[in-house]
Each structure stands twice: as structure tokens, then as C-alpha cells.
Design a protein around this motif. Sequence first.
Motif, PDB file in Angstrom:
ATOM      1  N   ASN A   1       0.850  -1.185   0.000  1.00  0.00           N
ATOM      2  CA  ASN A   1       0.000   0.000   0.000  1.00  0.00           C
ATOM      3  C   ASN A   1       0.886   1.235   0.000  1.00  0.00           C
ATOM      4  OD1 ASN A   1      -1.755   2.217   0.833  1.00  0.00           O
ATOM      5  ND2 ASN A   1      -3.258   0.632   1.322  1.00  0.00           N
ATOM      6  N   TYR A   2       0.851   1.986  -1.094  1.00  0.00           N
ATOM      7  CA  TYR A   2       1.716   3.158  -1.236  1.00  0.00           C
ATOM      8  C   TYR A   2       1.359   4.248  -0.239  1.00  0.00           C
ATOM      9  CZ  TYR A   2       4.820   6.261  -3.888  1.00  0.00           C
ATOM     10  OH  TYR A   2       5.853   7.071  -4.272  1.00  0.00           O
ATOM     11  N   PHE A   3       0.098   4.311   0.134  1.00  0.00           N
ATOM     12  CA  PHE A   3      -0.357   5.279   1.138  1.00  0.00           C
ATOM     13  C   PHE A   3       0.397   5.091   2.452  1.00  0.00           C
ATOM     14  CE2 PHE A   3      -3.039   6.320   4.754  1.00  0.00           C
ATOM     15  CZ  PHE A   3      -3.484   7.601   4.468  1.00  0.00           C
ATOM     16  N   TYR A   4       0.437   3.861   2.934  1.00  0.00           N
ATOM     17  CA  TYR A   4       1.120   3.588   4.198  1.00  0.00           C
ATOM     18  C   TYR A   4       2.638   3.650   4.058  1.00  0.00           C
ATOM     19  CZ  TYR A   4      -3.440   2.264   5.985  1.00  0.00           C
ATOM     20  OH  TYR A   4      -4.764   2.296   6.372  1.00  0.00           O
ATOM     21  N   ALA A   5       3.141   3.384   2.871  1.00  0.00           N
ATOM     22  CA  ALA A   5       4.574   3.564   2.637  1.00  0.00           C
ATOM     23  C   ALA A   5       4.954   5.026   2.788  1.00  0.00           C
ATOM     24  CB  ALA A   5       4.942   3.066   1.237  1.00  0.00           C
ATOM     25  N   ASN A   6       4.096   5.916   2.331  1.00  0.00           N
ATOM     26  CA  ASN A   6       4.349   7.343   2.481  1.00  0.00           C
ATOM     27  C   ASN A   6       4.254   7.773   3.943  1.00  0.00           C
ATOM     28  OD1 ASN A   6       4.804  10.038   1.522  1.00  0.00           O
ATOM     29  ND2 ASN A   6       2.617  10.433   1.800  1.00  0.00           N
ATOM     30  N   VAL A   7       3.305   7.202   4.669  1.00  0.00           N
ATOM     31  CA  VAL A   7       3.200   7.485   6.105  1.00  0.00           C
ATOM     32  C   VAL A   7       4.472   7.044   6.823  1.00  0.00           C
ATOM     33  CG1 VAL A   7       1.959   6.925   8.229  1.00  0.00           C
ATOM     34  CG2 VAL A   7       0.680   7.366   6.121  1.00  0.00           C
ATOM     35  N   PHE A   8       4.974   5.876   6.452  1.00  0.00           N
ATOM     36  CA  PHE A   8       6.227   5.387   7.027  1.00  0.00           C
ATOM     37  C   PHE A   8       7.380   6.323   6.671  1.00  0.00           C
ATOM     38  CE2 PHE A   8      10.116   2.796   6.487  1.00  0.00           C
ATOM     39  CZ  PHE A   8      10.297   2.389   7.797  1.00  0.00           C
ATOM     40  N   PHE A   9       7.403   6.790   5.426  1.00  0.00           N
ATOM     41  CA  PHE A   9       8.424   7.737   4.993  1.00  0.00           C
ATOM     42  C   PHE A   9       8.386   9.003   5.847  1.00  0.00           C
ATOM     43  CE2 PHE A   9       9.261  11.526   2.339  1.00  0.00           C
ATOM     44  CZ  PHE A   9      10.614  11.338   2.075  1.00  0.00           C
ATOM     45  N   MET A  10       7.199   9.509   6.124  1.00  0.00           N
ATOM     46  CA  MET A  10       7.071  10.707   6.967  1.00  0.00           C
ATOM     47  C   MET A  10       7.573  10.441   8.380  1.00  0.00           C
ATOM     48  SD  MET A  10       3.303  11.977   5.669  1.00  0.00           S
ATOM     49  CE  MET A  10       3.215  13.303   6.882  1.00  0.00           C
ATOM     50  N   ALA A  11       7.303   9.249   8.901  1.00  0.00           N
ATOM     51  CA  ALA A  11       7.733   8.908  10.262  1.00  0.00           C
ATOM     52  C   ALA A  11       9.251   8.852  10.371  1.00  0.00           C
ATOM     53  CB  ALA A  11       7.123   7.575  10.685  1.00  0.00           C
ATOM     54  N   LEU A  12       9.923   8.533   9.275  1.00  0.00           N
ATOM     55  CA  LEU A  12      11.383   8.438   9.292  1.00  0.00           C
ATOM     56  C   LEU A  12      12.051   9.791   9.540  1.00  0.00           C
ATOM     57  CD1 LEU A  12      12.168   5.956   6.364  1.00  0.00           C
ATOM     58  CD2 LEU A  12      12.325   5.532   8.824  1.00  0.00           C
ATOM     59  N   TYR A  13      11.340  10.874   9.284  1.00  0.00           N
ATOM     60  CA  TYR A  13      11.909  12.193   9.516  1.00  0.00           C
ATOM     61  C   TYR A  13      12.267  12.402  10.989  1.00  0.00           C
ATOM     62  CZ  TYR A  13      11.036  14.087   4.860  1.00  0.00           C
ATOM     63  OH  TYR A  13      11.074  14.352   3.508  1.00  0.00           O
ATOM     64  N   VAL A  14      11.540  11.747  11.863  1.00  0.00           N
ATOM     65  CA  VAL A  14      11.764  11.944  13.310  1.00  0.00           C
ATOM     66  C   VAL A  14      13.182  11.536  13.715  1.00  0.00           C
ATOM     67  CG1 VAL A  14      10.997  11.318  15.627  1.00  0.00           C
ATOM     68  CG2 VAL A  14       9.314  11.707  13.813  1.00  0.00           C
ATOM     69  N   PRO A  15      13.668  10.345  13.362  1.00  0.00           N
ATOM     70  CA  PRO A  15      15.053  10.014  13.742  1.00  0.00           C
ATOM     71  C   PRO A  15      16.100  10.545  12.771  1.00  0.00           C
ATOM     72  CG  PRO A  15      14.032   8.109  12.727  1.00  0.00           C
ATOM     73  CD  PRO A  15      12.956   9.161  12.806  1.00  0.00           C
ATOM     74  N   VAL A  16      15.746  10.651  11.482  1.00  0.00           N
ATOM     75  CA  VAL A  16      16.750  10.962  10.464  1.00  0.00           C
ATOM     76  C   VAL A  16      17.135  12.437  10.453  1.00  0.00           C
ATOM     77  CG1 VAL A  16      17.216  11.026   7.979  1.00  0.00           C
ATOM     78  CG2 VAL A  16      16.153   9.010   8.993  1.00  0.00           C
ATOM     79  N   VAL A  17      16.161  13.331  10.555  1.00  0.00           N
ATOM     80  CA  VAL A  17      16.443  14.767  10.444  1.00  0.00           C
ATOM     81  C   VAL A  17      17.406  15.264  11.528  1.00  0.00           C
ATOM     82  CG1 VAL A  17      15.414  17.071  10.642  1.00  0.00           C
ATOM     83  CG2 VAL A  17      14.373  15.367   9.154  1.00  0.00           C
ATOM     84  N   PRO A  18      17.206  14.948  12.815  1.00  0.00           N
ATOM     85  CA  PRO A  18      18.185  15.389  13.818  1.00  0.00           C
ATOM     86  C   PRO A  18      19.585  14.853  13.557  1.00  0.00           C
ATOM     87  CG  PRO A  18      16.160  14.672  14.876  1.00  0.00           C
ATOM     88  CD  PRO A  18      16.057  14.271  13.437  1.00  0.00           C
ATOM     89  N   TYR A  19      19.669  13.595  13.110  1.00  0.00           N
ATOM     90  CA  TYR A  19      20.987  13.012  12.807  1.00  0.00           C
ATOM     91  C   TYR A  19      21.676  13.783  11.689  1.00  0.00           C
ATOM     92  CZ  TYR A  19      24.372   9.947  10.571  1.00  0.00           C
ATOM     93  OH  TYR A  19      25.519   9.457   9.985  1.00  0.00           O
ATOM     94  N   LEU A  20      20.949  14.047  10.604  1.00  0.00           N
ATOM     95  CA  LEU A  20      21.547  14.746   9.475  1.00  0.00           C
ATOM     96  C   LEU A  20      21.958  16.165   9.842  1.00  0.00           C
ATOM     97  CD1 LEU A  20      19.270  13.623   6.488  1.00  0.00           C
ATOM     98  CD2 LEU A  20      21.572  12.844   7.045  1.00  0.00           C
ATOM     99  N   PHE A  21      21.097  16.849  10.600  1.00  0.00           N
ATOM    100  CA  PHE A  21      21.410  18.226  10.973  1.00  0.00           C
ATOM    101  C   PHE A  21      22.629  18.277  11.893  1.00  0.00           C
ATOM    102  CE2 PHE A  21      20.750  22.361  13.071  1.00  0.00           C
ATOM    103  CZ  PHE A  21      20.547  23.151  11.950  1.00  0.00           C
ATOM    104  N   HIS A  22      22.687  17.352  12.837  1.00  0.00           N
ATOM    105  CA  HIS A  22      23.857  17.280  13.729  1.00  0.00           C
ATOM    106  C   HIS A  22      25.122  16.985  12.938  1.00  0.00           C
ATOM    107  CE1 HIS A  22      26.670  15.244  16.526  1.00  0.00           C
ATOM    108  NE2 HIS A  22      26.256  16.164  17.377  1.00  0.00           N
TER     109      HIS A  22
END
Length: 234
Positions: free
Chosen positions: A197-218
Motif C-alpha cells: 500500500n503506497y499510502f502507508y509507505a508514504n506514512v512510514f516515509f514521513m515517520a522516518l523524519y523523526v530520527p533521520v532529520v536530527p541526525y543529518l542536521f547534527h
Amino acid sequence: MAADGSMVRRLYLSIYNWVAFIGWAQVLCYMILALLDKGHEAVYAAIERPLLFTQTAAILEVLVFPSSLPLFIRENWRLRGLLRSPVSSTLPQITGRLFITWGILWSFPETQSYIFVTSLLICWCIIEVTRYSFYGMKESFGFTPSWLLWLRYSTFIACFPVGVVSEICLAYTVLPFMKASEKYCLRMPNKWNFSFNYFYANVFFMALYVPVVPYLFHHMIAQRKKALSKAKTT
């Protein structure tokens, strides 16, 4: 042979960085012209081709990493350190951008007129035009001016947060279109006995921002401190 490897490395990186710079400069130029002429609704149509080409070409930043090169090339040509950024920071950025570029903007034309497209592209263009011109000059001429060094390691401070917010907003606004169209979905039963389901894949993609964005910014903050402190001592 080591000298040959060094020459190949510099030639490859020079060509790659200048081609990428020209691509992003073209995106920036077309975007500005479209904004001045017809407004943000016309931006994506004006920049689609150079954006798809230039952003997809960024795959080369992962594919040609030393760890993925054939063993005889790594040993005989001594091409270790072909690219400076580690896979752990490069791969998430490229994957995320490709998903936004192909998985959302190209796949769902309904999102192409949103203001978030313009804010996202402004951030991407500023960062990439600066980054590729910096590395292009460094590989081609062996030096970079101090102002370009500062821009290379400073523009992300404003552009990265705005770009992330724009990406999240696009990923959110596309959800109803994904759900209604069921594009790229795979329903049971099928010969693979697998559903997607591409809809839920996109939801999962959005959830990845929580751990990934702080790591990348740091990671980028650490890079900035290292690069600017090194420049002061030279």
C-alpha cells in the motif's frame, strides 16, 4: 598507477560536480523565470526535466563509493576517498529526495502547483548550486574562495529546516490523492502472494523524519565546525 588513479579521480569529480552545478543552476534559473512570469503554480512545469535529470544523477554519489567499486580498481587505482561524505549521511538524503521527486511530484501531478514545491526547490537550489560549485572549483583548480567555503557550510542552517518542512508538507498533502488513486498499490490475491500500500509507505516515509532529520542536521553542524575551524588555521 597511483598517480593515474588520482588523475581519474579528479577528472571524474570535476566533470560530475560541474555537470551537477549546471543542472541545478538551470533549475534555479527556470524557477525564477516561472515565478516572475506566472507565479508558483507554474514552477514545476518549468523545471521538471532538469530537476528529474539532476536529482536522479545524484545516485552516482552512492554508486561510485569506494566500498562499491570492484576490488581490483580499489587496490590498483587507489581510489579510496573518491567521495568525501559517508554513506550514512548521503544515502538518506538522496533516497528522500528521490522519493519526493519521483514518488510524489512526478507521480501525482495534483501536488505540482502547491507553494511547498517552490519553497522546497529554492532550498534545494541554494544548497546544491553552492555545494557543487564549491567541489567543482576544489577539484578543478585546487582551491576555493573563503566566501564560497562559508556558503557551502552555512546555507543549510536556514535551507535545511525550510526544506524539511516543505518535504513533510508535500508528503502530507499527497496522502488523499494516494488513497483515492491507489497508485502503485498491490492487492491480494496475486501470484507473488504479497500486498503493498503506497499510502502507508508514504506514512512510514514521513515517520522516518523523526530520527533521520536530527541526525543529518547534527552531522552537518559537525562538518561545518570542522571545515571552518580548519580554514582558520590554514
